[in-house]
Motif scaffolding. Structure first.
Motif, PDB file in Angstrom:
ATOM      1  N   ARG A 186       0.835  -1.201   0.000  1.00 25.21           N
ATOM      2  CA  ARG A 186       0.000   0.000   0.000  1.00 25.21           C
ATOM      3  C   ARG A 186       0.873   1.255   0.000  1.00 25.21           C
ATOM      4  N   ALA A 187       1.946   1.238   0.778  1.00 27.85           N
ATOM      5  CA  ALA A 187       2.856   2.386   0.814  1.00 27.85           C
ATOM      6  C   ALA A 187       3.514   2.591  -0.546  1.00 27.85           C
ATOM      7  N   ALA A 188       3.871   1.496  -1.226  1.00 27.81           N
ATOM      8  CA  ALA A 188       4.484   1.600  -2.552  1.00 27.81           C
ATOM      9  C   ALA A 188       3.508   2.176  -3.569  1.00 27.81           C
ATOM     10  N   VAL A 189       2.236   1.790  -3.480  1.00 26.34           N
ATOM     11  CA  VAL A 189       1.219   2.324  -4.390  1.00 26.34           C
ATOM     12  C   VAL A 189       1.035   3.819  -4.149  1.00 26.34           C
ATOM     13  N   ALA A 190       0.989   4.217  -2.884  1.00 27.79           N
ATOM     14  CA  ALA A 190       0.830   5.643  -2.564  1.00 27.79           C
ATOM     15  C   ALA A 190       2.021   6.449  -3.064  1.00 27.79           C
ATOM     16  N   ARG A 191       3.201   5.864  -2.982  1.00 24.41           N
ATOM     17  CA  ARG A 191       4.428   6.556  -3.396  1.00 24.41           C
ATOM     18  C   ARG A 191       4.544   6.638  -4.914  1.00 24.41           C
ATOM     19  N   ASP A 192       4.226   5.527  -5.613  1.00 27.59           N
ATOM     20  CA  ASP A 192       4.496   5.431  -7.051  1.00 27.59           C
ATOM     21  C   ASP A 192       3.304   5.792  -7.924  1.00 27.59           C
ATOM     22  N   GLY A 193       2.098   5.788  -7.397  1.00 29.30           N
ATOM     23  CA  GLY A 193       0.945   6.214  -8.175  1.00 29.30           C
ATOM     24  C   GLY A 193       0.114   5.085  -8.746  1.00 29.30           C
ATOM     25  N   SER A 194      -1.005   5.460  -9.324  1.00 28.96           N
ATOM     26  CA  SER A 194      -1.999   4.486  -9.772  1.00 28.96           C
ATOM     27  C   SER A 194      -1.550   3.673 -10.980  1.00 28.96           C
ATOM     28  N   GLY A 195      -0.641   4.184 -11.781  1.00 32.96           N
ATOM     29  CA  GLY A 195      -0.216   3.440 -12.963  1.00 32.96           C
ATOM     30  C   GLY A 195       1.079   2.676 -12.777  1.00 32.96           C
ATOM     31  N   SER A 196       1.502   2.509 -11.549  1.00 31.34           N
ATOM     32  CA  SER A 196       2.794   1.895 -11.266  1.00 31.34           C
ATOM     33  C   SER A 196       2.709   0.374 -11.203  1.00 31.34           C
ATOM     34  N   PRO A 197       3.868  -0.308 -11.295  1.00 28.41           N
ATOM     35  CA  PRO A 197       3.876  -1.768 -11.099  1.00 28.41           C
ATOM     36  C   PRO A 197       3.313  -2.170  -9.738  1.00 28.41           C
ATOM     37  N   ALA A 198       3.541  -1.356  -8.716  1.00 30.14           N
ATOM     38  CA  ALA A 198       2.990  -1.665  -7.396  1.00 30.14           C
ATOM     39  C   ALA A 198       1.465  -1.662  -7.429  1.00 30.14           C
ATOM     40  N   ALA A 199       0.880  -0.665  -8.107  1.00 26.31           N
ATOM     41  CA  ALA A 199      -0.577  -0.602  -8.218  1.00 26.31           C
ATOM     42  C   ALA A 199      -1.117  -1.775  -9.020  1.00 26.31           C
ATOM     43  N   ASP A 200      -0.420  -2.152 -10.084  1.00 25.64           N
ATOM     44  CA  ASP A 200      -0.842  -3.310 -10.880  1.00 25.64           C
ATOM     45  C   ASP A 200      -0.842  -4.576 -10.034  1.00 25.64           C
ATOM     46  N   LEU A 201       0.199  -4.741  -9.220  1.00 23.06           N
ATOM     47  CA  LEU A 201       0.294  -5.926  -8.372  1.00 23.06           C
ATOM     48  C   LEU A 201      -0.830  -5.932  -7.335  1.00 23.06           C
ATOM     49  N   ALA A 202      -1.102  -4.791  -6.742  1.00 18.55           N
ATOM     50  CA  ALA A 202      -2.184  -4.720  -5.757  1.00 18.55           C
ATOM     51  C   ALA A 202      -3.526  -5.063  -6.394  1.00 18.55           C
ATOM     52  N   GLY A 203      -3.784  -4.544  -7.577  1.00 21.44           N
ATOM     53  CA  GLY A 203      -5.033  -4.856  -8.264  1.00 21.44           C
ATOM     54  C   GLY A 203      -5.157  -6.329  -8.581  1.00 21.44           C
ATOM     55  N   LEU A 204      -4.062  -6.926  -9.020  1.00 20.92           N
ATOM     56  CA  LEU A 204      -4.072  -8.349  -9.335  1.00 20.92           C
ATOM     57  C   LEU A 204      -4.358  -9.189  -8.092  1.00 20.92           C
ATOM     58  N   LEU A 205      -3.687  -8.859  -6.984  1.00 25.20           N
ATOM     59  CA  LEU A 205      -3.871  -9.636  -5.765  1.00 25.20           C
ATOM     60  C   LEU A 205      -5.264  -9.439  -5.167  1.00 25.20           C
ATOM     61  N   ARG A 206      -5.840  -8.283  -5.313  1.00 26.50           N
ATOM     62  CA  ARG A 206      -7.200  -8.061  -4.812  1.00 26.50           C
ATOM     63  C   ARG A 206      -8.204  -8.948  -5.533  1.00 26.50           C
ATOM     64  N   SER A 207      -7.904  -9.265  -6.793  1.00 21.59           N
ATOM     65  CA  SER A 207      -8.835 -10.090  -7.577  1.00 21.59           C
ATOM     66  C   SER A 207      -8.544 -11.585  -7.468  1.00 21.59           C
ATOM     67  N   THR A 208      -7.373 -11.955  -6.931  1.00 24.52           N
ATOM     68  CA  THR A 208      -7.004 -13.370  -6.894  1.00 24.52           C
ATOM     69  C   THR A 208      -6.885 -13.941  -5.484  1.00 24.52           C
ATOM     70  N   SER A 209      -6.777 -13.102  -4.465  1.00 24.44           N
ATOM     71  CA  SER A 209      -6.580 -13.588  -3.100  1.00 24.44           C
ATOM     72  C   SER A 209      -7.598 -12.946  -2.163  1.00 24.44           C
ATOM     73  N   GLU A 210      -8.479 -13.758  -1.588  1.00 23.54           N
ATOM     74  CA  GLU A 210      -9.458 -13.237  -0.648  1.00 23.54           C
ATOM     75  C   GLU A 210      -8.775 -12.678   0.594  1.00 23.54           C
ATOM     76  N   GLU A 211      -7.712 -13.343   1.051  1.00 19.33           N
ATOM     77  CA  GLU A 211      -6.990 -12.866   2.216  1.00 19.33           C
ATOM     78  C   GLU A 211      -6.407 -11.482   1.961  1.00 19.33           C
ATOM     79  N   PHE A 212      -5.764 -11.312   0.794  1.00 16.32           N
ATOM     80  CA  PHE A 212      -5.180 -10.017   0.464  1.00 16.32           C
ATOM     81  C   PHE A 212      -6.268  -8.950   0.384  1.00 16.32           C
ATOM     82  N   ALA A 213      -7.373  -9.260  -0.290  1.00 21.09           N
ATOM     83  CA  ALA A 213      -8.440  -8.275  -0.459  1.00 21.09           C
ATOM     84  C   ALA A 213      -8.999  -7.829   0.890  1.00 21.09           C
ATOM     85  N   ALA A 214      -9.175  -8.773   1.820  1.00 19.82           N
ATOM     86  CA  ALA A 214      -9.703  -8.424   3.140  1.00 19.82           C
ATOM     87  C   ALA A 214      -8.727  -7.532   3.897  1.00 19.82           C
TER      88      ALA A 214
END
Length: 282
Positions: A186-214
């Motif tokens: 989350r800190a990496a997404v805030a630092r690097d922005g919505s179009g960053s690799p960190a944001a892409d990874l967070a979006g992917l994990l939110r859709s594939t891992s219930e634990e991560f999404a929670a």
């Protein structure tokens, strides 16, 4: 790929960078018979994980065009800076290094430190938890982590998608590790922005891992990795170690060094793994 492969310029650049490297820069002994400046071709070839004959042909300017993966290996072996690495790719006929290859390039400063840590348990990590380089002892402790591809290169991705990723961590620490992984991403997404690799990874994990999404929906921030690590190794059992972190801010890379308190059982086990790792890679 750009077809403008500059054979002669590539050869001249490789010769100049080889001459500029000293044995001490890569953890080698100078020796008494060393006459010419810099490293020998055989030494550079070993650092680049290629044959000495192939490297010699590239230096002479009569070798075939190296692949992008080979150019990346040369950049690492010659301890090139990011600017030098990009220049090398241009000379080899590529407009720029692919993003995944750029991310794998370890900074020269961290490479120099790693050269002096051959007998230590240490590894270099990328900004999203990619393991870029490991000493033999680190492989013995944590397993080989540099061969993953795609999203699996990220330790955070593996933590939430592959149960094997948790096997060497004490079960009592899994929940805390999950929360810390999410908070740091989350800190990496805030630092690097919505179009960053960190944001892409967070979006992917939110859709594939219930634990991560929670955990993501809890919006926890400020969590950091503990310096005290507890591992469960399949051969030697539990190890309680201390993790020292050295940051390379310009490239978002970090060096992890694992040690154990002298006189403890964990210290003896870590020393055993160091021997096992060195024997394996000898």
């Amino acid at each position: 790929m750009d077809r403008s492969f500059e054979r002669s310029s590539l050869g001249a650049f490789l010769r100049a960078r080889r001459a500029a490297l000293q044995p001490d820069d890569v953890g080698l002994r100078r020796g008494v018979r060393r006459r010419a400046p810099g490293l020998r071709r055989e030494e550079v070839a070993e650092l680049c994980t290629m044959s000495a004959d192939y490297f010699a042909r590239l230096e002479r300017g009569d070798g075939p065009q190296p692949s992008e993966q080979m150019v990346a290996a040369i950049a690492r072996g010659l301890r090139l800076t990011p600017d030098e690495r990009d220049h090398l790719f241009l000379l080899a006929g590529y407009r720029t290094a692919r993003r995944d290859l750029r991310a794998r390039h370890v900074s020269p400063g961290l490479m120099r430190v790693m050269d002096g840590l051959a007998g230590t348990t240490a590894q270099v990590m990328g900004p999203l938890g990619e393991t870029l380089l490991q000493t033999p002892s680190a492989v013995a402790l944590l397993g080989e982590q540099t061969g993953y591809t795609g999203n699996a290169r990220s330790a955070t991705y593996r933590w939430f998608t592959d149960p094997v990723a948790r096997e060497r961590y004490l079960a009592d620490d899994h929940a805390t590790n999950s929360r810390t992984n999410v908070a740091l991403l989350r800190a990496a997404v805030a630092r690097d922005g919505s179009g960053s690799p960190a944001a892409d990874l967070a979006g992917l994990l939110r859709s594939t891992s219930e634990e991560f999404a929670a955990l993501w929906d809890r919006h926890e921030v400020g969590l950091r990795w503990s310096e005290d690590k507890r591992f469960v190794h399949p051969q030697v059992g539990r190890l309680d170690v201390y993790c020292q972190l050295l940051l390379e801010p310009d490239q978002g890379q970090s060096l992890l060094i694992f040690t154990a308190t002298p006189g403890t059982e964990s210290h003896e086990k870590l020393a055993l793994l160091t021997v096992l790792g060195t024997d394996q890679f000898a």
